[in-house]
Scaffold this active site. Sequence first.
Site, mmCIF file in Angstrom:
data_model
loop_
_atom_site.group_PDB
_atom_site.id
_atom_site.type_symbol
_atom_site.label_atom_id
_atom_site.label_comp_id
_atom_site.label_asym_id
_atom_site.label_seq_id
_atom_site.Cartn_x
_atom_site.Cartn_y
_atom_site.Cartn_z
ATOM 1 C CD GLU A 37 -18.761 26.682 -84.245
ATOM 2 O OE1 GLU A 37 -17.878 26.418 -83.409
ATOM 3 O OE2 GLU A 37 -19.736 25.919 -84.441
ATOM 4 C CD GLU A 91 -18.425 19.335 -84.774
ATOM 5 O OE1 GLU A 91 -18.538 18.622 -83.780
ATOM 6 O OE2 GLU A 91 -18.832 20.516 -84.818
ATOM 7 C CG ASN A 142 -24.336 8.560 -68.794
ATOM 8 O OD1 ASN A 142 -23.223 8.635 -69.309
ATOM 9 N ND2 ASN A 142 -25.125 9.599 -68.637
ATOM 10 N N GLY A 143 -21.480 6.891 -67.345
ATOM 11 C CA GLY A 143 -20.515 7.540 -66.459
ATOM 12 C C GLY A 143 -19.211 6.787 -66.414
ATOM 13 C CE LYS A 145 -20.213 22.616 -85.846
ATOM 14 N NZ LYS A 145 -20.145 23.405 -84.668
ATOM 15 C CD1 TRP A 194 -18.719 8.813 -77.781
ATOM 16 C CD2 TRP A 194 -17.608 8.879 -75.843
ATOM 17 N NE1 TRP A 194 -17.565 9.529 -77.986
ATOM 18 C CE2 TRP A 194 -16.857 9.587 -76.815
ATOM 19 C CE3 TRP A 194 -17.095 8.799 -74.542
ATOM 20 C CZ2 TRP A 194 -15.644 10.197 -76.533
ATOM 21 C CZ3 TRP A 194 -15.875 9.401 -74.265
ATOM 22 C CH2 TRP A 194 -15.164 10.096 -75.250
ATOM 23 C CE LYS A 230 -26.516 18.604 -79.557
ATOM 24 N NZ LYS A 230 -25.493 19.298 -80.350
ATOM 25 C CB CYS A 290 -23.494 6.146 -72.190
ATOM 26 S SG CYS A 290 -21.863 5.458 -72.417
ATOM 27 N NE ARG A 333 -26.828 11.017 -72.714
ATOM 28 C CZ ARG A 333 -26.756 12.076 -71.923
ATOM 29 N NH1 ARG A 333 -27.433 13.154 -72.235
ATOM 30 N NH2 ARG A 333 -26.040 12.060 -70.834
ATOM 31 C CG HIS A 392 4.019 35.206 -86.509
ATOM 32 N ND1 HIS A 392 5.142 35.998 -86.426
ATOM 33 C CD2 HIS A 392 2.963 36.064 -86.534
ATOM 34 C CE1 HIS A 392 4.794 37.273 -86.384
ATOM 35 N NE2 HIS A 392 3.470 37.337 -86.450
HETATM 36 C C1 F6R Z 1 -19.258 21.000 -81.751
HETATM 37 C C2 F6R Z 1 -19.905 20.553 -80.546
HETATM 38 C C3 F6R Z 1 -19.099 20.482 -79.306
HETATM 39 C C4 F6R Z 1 -19.878 21.114 -78.143
HETATM 40 C C5 F6R Z 1 -19.115 20.935 -76.830
HETATM 41 C C6 F6R Z 1 -19.807 21.639 -75.680
HETATM 42 O O1 F6R Z 1 -20.184 21.063 -82.800
HETATM 43 O O2 F6R Z 1 -21.067 20.241 -80.540
HETATM 44 O O3 F6R Z 1 -17.857 21.095 -79.464
HETATM 45 O O4 F6R Z 1 -20.075 22.465 -78.429
HETATM 46 O O5 F6R Z 1 -18.997 19.576 -76.548
HETATM 47 O O6 F6R Z 1 -21.086 21.154 -75.489
HETATM 48 P P1 F6R Z 1 -22.131 21.922 -74.585
HETATM 49 O O7 F6R Z 1 -22.452 23.208 -75.247
HETATM 50 O O8 F6R Z 1 -23.315 21.006 -74.522
HETATM 51 O O9 F6R Z 1 -21.489 22.137 -73.249
#
Ligand code: F6R
Length: 594
Positions: free
Chosen positions: A472, A479, A98-99, A476, A74, A589, A2, A27, A495
Site C-alpha cells: 500500500e 500514484e 458517464n460510461g 501511495k 475521464w 476515484k 466522469c 471522478r 530472486h
Molecule cells: C488508490 C486508489 C485506488 C482505489 C481503487 C478501488 O489510492 O484510490 O486504487 O482503491 O480504484 O476503488 P474502490 O475502493 O472505490 O473500489
Amino acid sequence: MCGIVGYTGKKNAVPILLSGLRKLEYRGYDSAGIAVSTEIGIKIVKLKGKVRKLEDKLLSYPLIGNCGIAHTRWATHGKPSAKNAHPFRYKNFSIVHNGIIENWKSVKDELISLGYKFTSDTDTEVALICFYDLYKKLGINAAITKLTEKLKGRYTFLFIDENKPNEIIGIKSGNPLVIGQNSDAVFAASDITALLSFTKKAYFMEDGQFFVAKGGSLKFYDFAGKKIEKSSEEIKWDVKEAERGGYKHYLLKEIMEQPDSLNRVMSGRLNLFDDELRESIAPKGRIICTACGTSFNAALCFKYFFNMLTGRSVTVENASEFRYQPFDLDSDSLVIVLSQSGETSDTKEALSIAKMAGANTLAIVNSWESSIARMADNRIYMNIGPEISVASTKAYSAEVMILYLLALRIAGEMGVSKEKLQIWRDRLSSVPEICTHYLSNITNIESIARKYYKNKNFFFIGRGIGYPVAVEGALKLKELSYIHAESYAAGEMKHGPISLIDNDFPTIAIAPDNKQRAVLFSNIEEIKSRMGQILLISDKKLEGCDILIMPEIDSWLSPFVYILPLQLLSYYIANLLGNDVDQPRNLAKSVTVE
Ligand code: F6R
C-alpha cells in the site's frame, strides 16, 4: 468514471452545476463543460482542463438559465480536448454521459450511412445522434426505449431539450445516478456529494430506469416507458464532511482524520456486527476476498490476520482477474468485496459472478446506497463520510478495521475462545488513540521527503503483516508522486529485484516488531552491502539506515499505524514535486470502466 450533474429549478443553474462539478471532479478531470437552456436556446461552454478553468471561462462567457447539465471527464473514447469535451449538442438536444458504449463503432457507421456527421471521437456523440434519429421517428419515450435496446455497455445520460427549456431527462444503465429534490428544484448527479449542499432528499436510480424533471416536478419510468413510483431516502452524510476543514488538501485532511474515522468505524461494532449480520457468517467452505487497488491491499492485511487468528486461509484476488478464474464457489462459500466508492466496475463484476455461483456475499463499502452495497447479500458501511481525495487513505484503514473485526466475528463462530477475542477487541480499541498520538508528534517526515524526493525509483519491502503495508505504501507513492515504486515481500528481493539496487535506488523497509523482523534485517544488510540506501519504518533503529521512528505497538496493528508515515511521506514528496495531490494525473476515484 466522469461526473455528471443536472439542475432544473428557479435559480440560475450555473453556480449550482459548478458546485456539483467541483464535488465530482475526483471522478475525472481531463475536461469540463456546461450546457444551459438560456433565453436564446441551449448554450455550451466547454474546454480541456479542470473545472477551475471552466469557471474562469464562464466569467467571460456568462450563461444564464434555470436548467442545465454539466460534465467533468475521464477520457475513454477520444483524447482529452475541447472537441471531445461534454456536453455535446445535436439539433435541439444536448447530452452529458458517464460510461462506455461498447458498440459505438457499428452504431456510428449506421448513422454515417444515414447521412449524419460527427464532430468528435467520442461514443457519447454517437449516443446523442442515435437518440435524435430515433426521437425524430418515434417521439421521446419510444426513442428512449429503442436507444436503450440498441446501445451495449454501461451508460448514464442526462439530456436537455431546447424545445422544453426547463426539462431534464436522465437515463441510467450501469453507472450511478442520484436524484435530489427540494420544494422547487430537481438535481441529478453521479453521486450524493454533489447534492449535499442543496438537499438531503434523494432518489437512487436503478438500472433500467429514466426520469423526467421539470422545475420541482419529477417522474420516473422504466425503459419500456411505464411510470414507476420510487421512494426517497434521507442522505445521512453531512455537507461539512465533504469540505476541506482548514487543510490545504483533502488528502492531508483525510490522512489526519483517520483516528476519528477509525472511531466511527468501530462505534457500535465491538459486538462484532451482531446488529448488522444477524445470521452466522462463517462459511463451511472457502472465503474469498476481492477488490481493486487500495481496497485490495486492505484485503491482503485480512489474509494475514485471519490466518494467524484461525489457522485457516483466505484467498485474496484482484477483482479485475476474478472472472478469469474458475473458483469453485457455491452456497458454502463467502465472498467479501471491498470498495470505497461502491461503484468500481471490476469489483461489481466479481460480485455478480459470486452471486451467480450462489455464494454468500458481503460488501464492505463507504458510499451509501452504492451499487455494490445494494447488490450484495450483506453489507457493512464504513461510516467515515465521503473520501474526496483521489488517493485512498482513510478508507484503507477503515477497511482493514472492518476486516479485522470481521475476522474476530468469524473466528468466534469457528470456536476461538471469548477470552482471545476480547484481547483483540481491546487491542483494536486502542488503535485510534495510538494513531492520534503518532500524528500529534510527527517530526522528521518532511525532512526525509526533502532528502528523497528527487529519486526516480523506490522499493518497498516487508515480511508478514509488514508486506501488505509495503504494497500500500508503494501504491501511495507512485500514484501521488509519479515516482516508480515497487513493492516486494522482502524474501523475494534476492530472486531478481536486488540486481537493480545501487546508490540511487532507495528501499523503504516496513519493520514492525514481528517474528520476521530478524530475517528482514538480514535482507536489509544485503541491500546495504550493494550500496542501497534504506529508509526504515520501525520502532528499532539499524545502523546505516534512515528511520521514521514508530511507537512500540503490536505488529498486527501496523496496517493502521505504520501506514501513516507512508501516506504522509507520499503527500510531502508529491507537494515538493508540485503535483496536484488531490487529483493526480490520469486517475479517477470511481473506476467505472473495465
Ligand atoms: C488508490 C486508489 C485506488 C482505489 C481503487 C478501488 O489510492 O484510490 O486504487 O482503491 O480504484 O476503488 P474502490 O475502493 O472505490 O473500489
